[in-house]
Every structure is written in structure tokens, then in C-alpha cells.
Design a protein around this motif. Structure first.
Motif, short mmCIF file in Angstrom:
data_model
loop_
_atom_site.label_atom_id
_atom_site.label_comp_id
_atom_site.label_asym_id
_atom_site.label_seq_id
_atom_site.Cartn_x
_atom_site.Cartn_y
_atom_site.Cartn_z
N SER A 50 -1.50 13.38 2.40
CA SER A 50 -0.22 13.60 2.97
C SER A 50 0.11 12.45 3.66
O SER A 50 -0.41 11.76 4.34
CB SER A 50 -0.68 14.71 4.13
OG SER A 50 0.51 14.77 5.14
N ALA A 51 1.49 12.24 3.46
CA ALA A 51 2.31 11.10 4.04
C ALA A 51 2.22 11.00 5.58
O ALA A 51 1.96 10.12 6.16
CB ALA A 51 3.37 10.75 3.36
N LYS B 120 12.15 4.01 3.09
CA LYS B 120 11.04 4.75 3.60
C LYS B 120 10.01 4.06 4.14
O LYS B 120 9.64 3.90 5.25
CB LYS B 120 10.68 5.97 2.88
CG LYS B 120 10.01 6.92 3.54
CD LYS B 120 9.50 7.99 2.45
CE LYS B 120 8.69 9.18 3.31
NZ LYS B 120 8.44 10.23 2.43
N VAL B 121 9.57 2.86 3.44
CA VAL B 121 8.52 1.96 3.82
C VAL B 121 9.14 1.19 5.05
O VAL B 121 8.26 1.27 5.84
CB VAL B 121 8.28 1.05 2.80
CG1 VAL B 121 7.33 -0.09 3.08
CG2 VAL B 121 7.40 1.97 1.54
N GLY B 122 10.24 0.89 5.00
CA GLY B 122 10.82 0.13 6.34
C GLY B 122 10.60 0.93 7.51
O GLY B 122 10.14 0.37 8.70
N PHE B 123 10.88 2.29 7.53
CA PHE B 123 10.67 3.03 8.63
C PHE B 123 9.26 3.25 8.84
O PHE B 123 8.69 3.40 9.97
CB PHE B 123 11.55 4.25 8.26
CG PHE B 123 11.31 5.42 9.52
CD1 PHE B 123 11.64 5.04 10.77
CD2 PHE B 123 10.33 6.52 9.25
CE1 PHE B 123 11.50 6.14 11.79
CE2 PHE B 123 10.16 7.39 10.14
CZ PHE B 123 10.81 7.26 11.46
N MET B 124 8.54 3.76 7.63
CA MET B 124 7.02 4.18 8.05
C MET B 124 6.09 3.24 8.45
O MET B 124 5.48 3.31 9.47
CB MET B 124 6.63 4.84 6.75
CG MET B 124 7.02 6.08 6.23
SD MET B 124 6.59 7.44 7.60
CE MET B 124 7.30 8.97 6.52
N MET C 186 0.29 8.41 7.96
CA MET C 186 0.99 7.51 9.08
C MET C 186 0.28 7.81 10.36
O MET C 186 0.46 6.91 11.33
CB MET C 186 2.38 7.98 8.89
CG MET C 186 3.12 7.39 7.77
SD MET C 186 2.54 5.56 7.24
CE MET C 186 3.07 4.84 8.64
N LEU C 187 -0.04 9.27 10.71
CA LEU C 187 -0.74 9.39 12.00
C LEU C 187 -1.92 8.52 12.03
O LEU C 187 -2.21 8.10 13.22
CB LEU C 187 -1.04 10.95 12.07
CG LEU C 187 -1.82 11.41 13.19
CD1 LEU C 187 -0.71 11.19 14.46
CD2 LEU C 187 -2.17 12.86 13.47
N ILE C 188 -2.79 8.67 11.03
CA ILE C 188 -4.18 7.89 11.19
C ILE C 188 -3.75 6.33 11.37
O ILE C 188 -4.59 5.75 12.36
CB ILE C 188 -4.97 8.23 9.89
CG1 ILE C 188 -5.45 9.67 9.84
CG2 ILE C 188 -6.07 7.33 9.79
CD1 ILE C 188 -5.92 9.88 8.39
N MET C 189 -2.78 5.84 10.52
CA MET C 189 -2.76 4.24 10.86
C MET C 189 -2.13 4.32 11.93
O MET C 189 -2.32 3.16 12.74
CB MET C 189 -1.71 3.93 9.67
CG MET C 189 -2.24 4.11 8.39
SD MET C 189 -3.59 3.02 7.89
CE MET C 189 -3.92 3.29 6.23
N TYR D 71 0.73 -1.15 -0.05
CA TYR D 71 0.01 -0.08 0.05
C TYR D 71 0.83 1.09 -0.15
O TYR D 71 0.50 2.24 -0.64
CB TYR D 71 -1.01 -0.19 1.16
CG TYR D 71 -1.69 1.30 1.55
CD1 TYR D 71 -2.78 1.71 0.93
CD2 TYR D 71 -1.26 2.02 2.78
CE1 TYR D 71 -3.52 2.84 0.93
CE2 TYR D 71 -2.06 3.02 3.19
CZ TYR D 71 -2.90 3.55 2.21
OH TYR D 71 -3.59 4.94 2.58
N LEU D 72 1.75 1.22 0.89
CA LEU D 72 2.75 2.33 0.84
C LEU D 72 3.67 2.69 -0.28
O LEU D 72 3.99 3.87 -0.76
CB LEU D 72 3.63 2.33 2.48
CG LEU D 72 3.02 2.31 3.43
CD1 LEU D 72 4.01 2.19 4.52
CD2 LEU D 72 2.09 3.58 3.82
N VAL D 73 4.04 1.53 -0.94
CA VAL D 73 4.77 1.63 -2.22
C VAL D 73 4.11 1.94 -3.47
O VAL D 73 4.12 3.00 -4.20
CB VAL D 73 5.61 0.31 -2.49
CG1 VAL D 73 6.28 0.21 -3.85
CG2 VAL D 73 6.62 0.02 -1.50
#
Length: 448
Positions: A336-337, A277-281, A341-344, A266-268
Motif C-alpha cells: 500500500s503506497a 507523484k514522487v515529488g510530493f510523496m 508513506m506513513l511508515i517512512m 525506490y518509489l519509482v
């Protein structure tokens, strides 16, 4: 006289072996989820190397859960029959070995088979966790204990997802499976050295066992195992209380299995992030769930100590968690990324709070068949692991978007909240009727 009195006090002071057991459960559960999530981390790269489309990788994601869900009831039966130390420990070694073998896959069939075997071996893990915490912890400590081992699933993934992403980027997707597999085998050796049930543990004294039993723990449950029959499963499957928590656990795990399978993709694909970045997020929501799990357990035990009923203490964090986690659908309304990430992270924090559902297995199940009850409970929850990866795969294939998938997950979470509000009533232990308490005959011992 003073020396004699001091010696007497030393002898009667209770040991705290239960905290050692909980530490090992925490580490083992972290390894468990690292192994489960490894495929989701490598999927964006592996799918290209093995030429797999969205539906194919969805099927591969679900392979684990076909076996895991199917083996929950047999796994629970084995826990009640042979004990958690042997069944869980052997499973840990096997699932780690077959995680290692996933580094050798060359196509969908081999990947499906290896994930299927990992699912079989992991089946006794969470029922085993529930059985051991019910045996090692009095009721007023059990909420925290369950929250600690349950939060380990998020801690492991939060901590090691960036590590797995780095291994993927620098050494290839195969190395992710090799490292995860070896780590599990090493932990398995520690398991057999330190884990045992209370009445058999050489480091636990009678004072600790008495303390556990006095607080509603089940330290002596393993003394007289009963003969497990299908009538026991029927009793659980026809009880309104248990039906409510079974359905709700399916609802709760829809979110978990979206994160464990499709979230990095989903992020990619949807948010166009790089793999590093996905690994961190991707680790951020798991960190939120780790904190949420601890908050849920501590809140439950806090309410219990403040004089609230067991029903109020257990259901409050669960219902709050279900309702709050449904905000996952808000991610559809922003690009907004940071906000996504805040919502998730908030949604997964809430999912962690609702993970206090596992305390109910120890609180409500007949004490003689906690393993079987935990197996049915986890079967219900992990049917979501079969359904969600495939449904999301088909949604993505048909719409080329994750929007409908997030609406699906949010709606199912609300159904779970309704189960705890309207179906699950008073939290109290179910007692087996006398005709179902037939004790297992002791096995013949062969003299060496």
C-alpha cells in the motif's frame, strides 16, 4: 530623573541578535540540503539520459561524501582557526556555484568531480552550525536552537522536492541544478552581511553577551584561539563518550543518506510512482523529520527546565528516536503506497528527534575545539554517505529489490540506540589538559 532611568533601562536591555543568527543558519542549512538532494530527485531521468546503471549512480551519489567526510576534520580546524563567518561563508558560495555547474554534466566522471567539490565546500557547514549555536546560545536554549537549524535540512527538502520535481518535469533535470545553485549564491551574500561571532557582532550589546555567558554559552570563545594540534584530535578519538556519539552518528545517518540518494528511485522502481507523484510523496517523510527535529529539541530543553539532569534531557529524545526509526523495515511487508508513506514518515519523524545528537557536540566538546570536535563527529556520520549509496546500489543490482537494504538500515539504527544506552554515560564537558591549551600567536597585521 524618570528620563534618565528610562535611558538606563534601555541601554541595559539585552539585544536578541542570536535569533537573527539562528534564522540565517536555518535558511543556509535548508539550502545545503536542497543542493545535496537535487541529484536524487533528477536521478531517475538523468540516469537514462547519461546511460548510467545502478552501481554507477550509487558511486555518483557517494562522491559528495568521500570529500565531505574527508574534509570534516580539516574543516573543523579551519573553523577554530579562522572563524565560522569566513570559512562557512566562502564554502556556501563555492558549493552553490558547483551545484549550478552540475547542470552541464555529460557523464559519470564529470558528475563525480562536481559532486566531490560540493562535498569539500560543504564540509564546514554543520560543525560551523554547532560552533555558532554554542557561542550564541546559553545551554538552556541550545536544544531548541540546534533542533531549529537541524530541522531546516528536512524543511528545505520537504518544501522544495515538489518544486524540483516540477522543474524536472517541465524544464529538464539541468534546471534543477541551475535554480538550486543560484539560490545558494544569493543566500551567501546575506551571510556575509549579517553573520558574525558574538564578541565581534556590531548589533549585539554587552547585556546579550553576558546573558549567553551566564547560561553556559561560549560567547567569548573566539577571543583567544588556541593552536590546534593532532593531540587535540587524539584526545577526542580516545574518549569513551565521544567514541559512543561518533559511532551512533554513523548509524543515524544511514537512514538520512538512503533518503537523500535512493528514496526517489525506490518509489519509482519499487512502487511504480510517476515523477510528479514522487515529488510530493518524497516530501512527506522530510516534513515528518522537520516536526520530529523540533519535538526532540523542545523535549530536551523542557526536561532540562523541569530539573532533569543534562544526561537525561539530552539522551531521552535521542534513544526514543533511534528505536522508533527502525520501523522502516515494516515497509517491506506492505504494498500500500499510503501505508508505506506513513511508515517512512514516522521513521523519519523519529530520525528528526534523534537529531538532537548535535547538541552533544556543544555540550561535551572542549570549548576551545568545538569546530574540530564537530568535524570528527560529522566525519563519522557522513562515512554513512559513502557506504550506504554503494551498498544499496549493489543490493539493488544483485536482488532487484530494496527489501534487504531496508533491513540493513533498520539493523544499523538499533546499533545506534545501543551506543547511547550502554556506551555514552554522563553528559558533561571535557576539559583540555593545561599542556593542550597553548594559545595561537596573533597574526601580523599589515598596515594599509
Amino acid at each position: 530623573m524618570n528620563a534618565l532611568t528610562q535611558d538606563s533601562k534601555t541601554v541595559t536591555k539585552k539585544t536578541n541578535v542570536r535569533y537573527l543568527i539562528l534564522s540565517i543558519l536555518f535558511i543556509t542549512t535548508a539550502i545545503n540540503y536542497i543542493d545535496r538532494s537535487a541529484l536524487s530527485v533528477v536521478a531517475p531521468v538523468m540516469t537514462k539520459d547519461l546511460h548510467l546503471d545502478a552501481v554507477s549512480i550509487g558511486i555518483a551519489f557517494s562522491a559528495f561524501n568521500w570529500a565531505y567526510a574527508f574534509m570534516q576534520i580539516p574543516g573543523g580546524w579551519m573553523l577554530d582557526r579562522f572563524g565560522a563567518r569566513i570559512v562557512y561563508g566562502i564554502g556556501l558560495i563555492i558549493w552553490s556555484l558547483f551545484t549550478f555547474f552540475q547542470g552541464w554534466v555529460d557523464g559519470l566522471v564529470m558528475l563525480f568531480v562536481l559532486r566531490f567539490i560540493v562535498g569539500i565546500a560543504e564540509a564546514p557547514s554543520f560543525p560551523g552550525n554547532s560552533r555558532l549555536t554554542a557561542m550564541w546560545f546559553p545551554q538552556h536554549e541550545r536544544g531548541k536552537a540546534v533542533s531549529i537549524y537541524n530541522s531546516a535540512q528536512y524543511f528545505g527538502v520537504a518544501l522544495f522536492t515538489p518544486v524540483m520535481a516540477w522543474l524536472l518535469q517541465t524544464h529538464g533535470w539541468q534546471m534543477v541544478f541551475y535554480v538550486a545553485g543560484v539560490a545558494g549564491i544569493v543566500v551567501g551574500l546575506f551571510w556575509f552581511k549579517f553573520v558574525q561571532e558574538p564578541n565581534k557582532h556590531p548589533r549585539a550589546n554587552q547585556a546579550e553577551i553576558d546573558y549567553i555567558n551566564a547560561g553556559g554559552g561560549l560567547a567569548n570563545t573566539g577571543d583567544k584561539p588556541i593552536k590546534i594540534r593532532w593531540a587535540h584530535a587524539k584526545l577526542l578519538l580516545t574518549n569513551r563518550q565521544m567514541i559512543g556519539i561518533y559511532i551512533a552518528q554513523f548509524c543515524l545517518n544511514t537512514m538520512l543518506w538512503f533518503f537523500l540518494t535512493w528514496f526517489p528511485t525506490y518509489l519509482v522502481q519499487e512502487k511504480h510512482m510517476s515523477m510528479l507523484k514522487v515529488g510530493f510523496m518524497a516530501s512527506l517523510p522530510y516534513a515528518g523529520a522537520f516536526i520530529g527535529g523540533l519535538v526532540g529539541g523542545y523535549l530536551s530543553d523542557f526536561l532540562l527546565k523541569r530539573g532533569k539532569s543534562l544526561t537525561t534531557a539530552r539522551k531521552t529524545p535521542i534513544i526514543i528516536g533511534f528505536l522508533l526509526s527502525s520501523i522502516i523495515v515494516l515497509a517491506n511487508y506492505t504494498s500500500s503506497a499510503a501505508l508505506i508513506m506513513l511508515i517512512m514518515s514516522v521513521a523519519f519523524f523519529a530520525k528528526g528527534m534523534a537529531g538532537a545528537t548535535w547538541t552533544l557536540v556543544g555540550d561535551m566538546s572542549p570549548k576551545e575545539i568545538i569546530g574540530l570536535s564537530g568535524g570528527i563527529f560529522n566525519t563519522s556520520g557522513n562515512i554513512a554517505g559513502i557506504v550506504v549509496p554503494i551498498i544499496v546500489g549493489y543490493i539493488l543490482s544483485a536482488t532487484h529489490s530494496f527489501n534487504a537494504a531496508l533491513f540493513f538500515i533498520g539493523g544499523v539504527l538499533l546499533v545506534g540506540a545501543l551506543c547511547y544506552i550502554f556506551v555514552v554515560n554522563k553528559i558533561e564537558r571535557i576539559e583540555l589538559p593545561p599542556e593542550l591549551k597553548e594559545e595561537e600567536q596573533p597574526l601580523l597585521k599589515v598596515q594599509a
